[in-house]
Enzyme design. Sequence first.
Site, PDB file in Angstrom:
ATOM      1  CB  ILE A  29      27.284  21.998  30.112  1.00 28.89           C
ATOM      2  CG1 ILE A  29      25.979  21.251  30.282  1.00 28.89           C
ATOM      3  CG2 ILE A  29      28.248  21.696  31.249  1.00 28.89           C
ATOM      4  CD1 ILE A  29      26.112  19.753  30.110  1.00 28.89           C
ATOM      5  CD  GLN A  91      43.584  21.863  30.058  1.00 29.25           C
ATOM      6  OE1 GLN A  91      44.754  22.161  30.314  1.00 29.25           O
ATOM      7  NE2 GLN A  91      43.213  21.312  28.919  1.00 29.25           N
ATOM      8  CB  SER A  92      37.968  20.808  34.546  1.00 30.83           C
ATOM      9  OG  SER A  92      37.086  21.453  33.656  1.00 30.83           O
ATOM     10  CG  HIS A  97      38.568  24.072  26.550  1.00 31.80           C
ATOM     11  ND1 HIS A  97      39.267  22.980  27.025  1.00 31.80           N
ATOM     12  CD2 HIS A  97      38.146  24.750  27.641  1.00 31.80           C
ATOM     13  CE1 HIS A  97      39.274  22.994  28.354  1.00 31.80           C
ATOM     14  NE2 HIS A  97      38.608  24.081  28.748  1.00 31.80           N
ATOM     15  CG  HIS A  99      36.692  29.066  28.807  1.00 30.75           C
ATOM     16  ND1 HIS A  99      35.648  28.454  29.456  1.00 30.75           N
ATOM     17  CD2 HIS A  99      37.792  28.324  29.086  1.00 30.75           C
ATOM     18  CE1 HIS A  99      36.091  27.398  30.101  1.00 30.75           C
ATOM     19  NE2 HIS A  99      37.397  27.285  29.911  1.00 30.75           N
TER      20      HIS A  99
HETATM   21  P1  AMP Z   1      38.169  24.210  31.788  1.00 26.08           P
HETATM   22  O1  AMP Z   1      37.845  24.227  33.255  1.00 26.08           O
HETATM   23  O2  AMP Z   1      38.902  25.421  31.306  1.00 26.08           O
HETATM   24  O3  AMP Z   1      38.846  22.916  31.390  1.00 26.08           O
HETATM   25  O4  AMP Z   1      36.786  24.285  31.038  1.00 26.08           O
HETATM   26  C1  AMP Z   1      35.994  23.163  30.807  1.00 26.08           C
HETATM   27  C2  AMP Z   1      34.603  23.656  30.576  1.00 26.08           C
HETATM   28  O5  AMP Z   1      33.864  22.631  29.937  1.00 26.08           O
HETATM   29  C3  AMP Z   1      33.830  24.026  31.848  1.00 26.08           C
HETATM   30  O6  AMP Z   1      33.474  25.396  31.795  1.00 26.08           O
HETATM   31  C4  AMP Z   1      32.616  23.096  31.814  1.00 26.08           C
HETATM   32  O7  AMP Z   1      31.448  23.735  32.265  1.00 26.08           O
HETATM   33  C5  AMP Z   1      32.535  22.738  30.345  1.00 26.08           C
HETATM   34  N1  AMP Z   1      31.894  21.479  30.024  1.00 26.08           N
HETATM   35  C6  AMP Z   1      32.134  20.275  30.565  1.00 26.08           C
HETATM   36  N2  AMP Z   1      31.385  19.335  30.000  1.00 26.08           N
HETATM   37  C7  AMP Z   1      30.649  19.953  29.054  1.00 26.08           C
HETATM   38  C8  AMP Z   1      29.676  19.516  28.112  1.00 26.08           C
HETATM   39  N3  AMP Z   1      29.286  18.242  28.027  1.00 26.08           N
HETATM   40  N4  AMP Z   1      29.128  20.442  27.285  1.00 26.08           N
HETATM   41  C9  AMP Z   1      29.488  21.732  27.369  1.00 26.08           C
HETATM   42  N5  AMP Z   1      30.413  22.204  28.226  1.00 26.08           N
HETATM   43  C10 AMP Z   1      30.966  21.321  29.063  1.00 26.08           C
END
Ligand code: AMP
Length: 111
Positions: A29, A91-92, A97, A99
């Site tokens: 997103i 990681q958030s 996942h 990337h």
């Molecule tokens: P990370 O920081 O490695 O955990 O990556 C989490 C990713 O999820 C980030 O790049 C966010 O932009 C993405 N993200 C969070 N919510 C959504 C969503 N609803 N749809 C698509 N991507 C998302």
Amino acid sequence: MTIFQRIIDREIPADIVYEDDLSLAFRDINGQAPTHILIIPKQAIPSLAESTDEDTPLLGHLLMVARKVAVQLQLTNGYRTVINSGRDGGQSVNHLHVHLLGGRPLGWPPG
Ligand code: AMP
């Protein structure tokens, strides 16, 4: 429950580019490159750090999906795959996942 589980359950929308029995791939997103895809297992593993030896085939599968999606989206000049794990890894979302980033030259090292 994480936001990614809600995407798997079709409770919230996502721009899905690939799906199979084990995984789902959709556009990030907040894309950091012209093509930025997230590939997730349908089985909710919180992080790479919390995966187990039994997850070996599934983890390999996610990388093969990354390769297939890169072909599908014509990332012919190359791409990067990243798995952030834990706080220092950035990681958030606590649902493992991969990337998949491409469509521009990517700098190294990452921040
Ligand atoms: P990370 O920081 O490695 O955990 O990556 C989490 C990713 O999820 C980030 O790049 C966010 O932009 C993405 N993200 C969070 N919510 C959504 C969503 N609803 N749809 C698509 N991507 C998302």
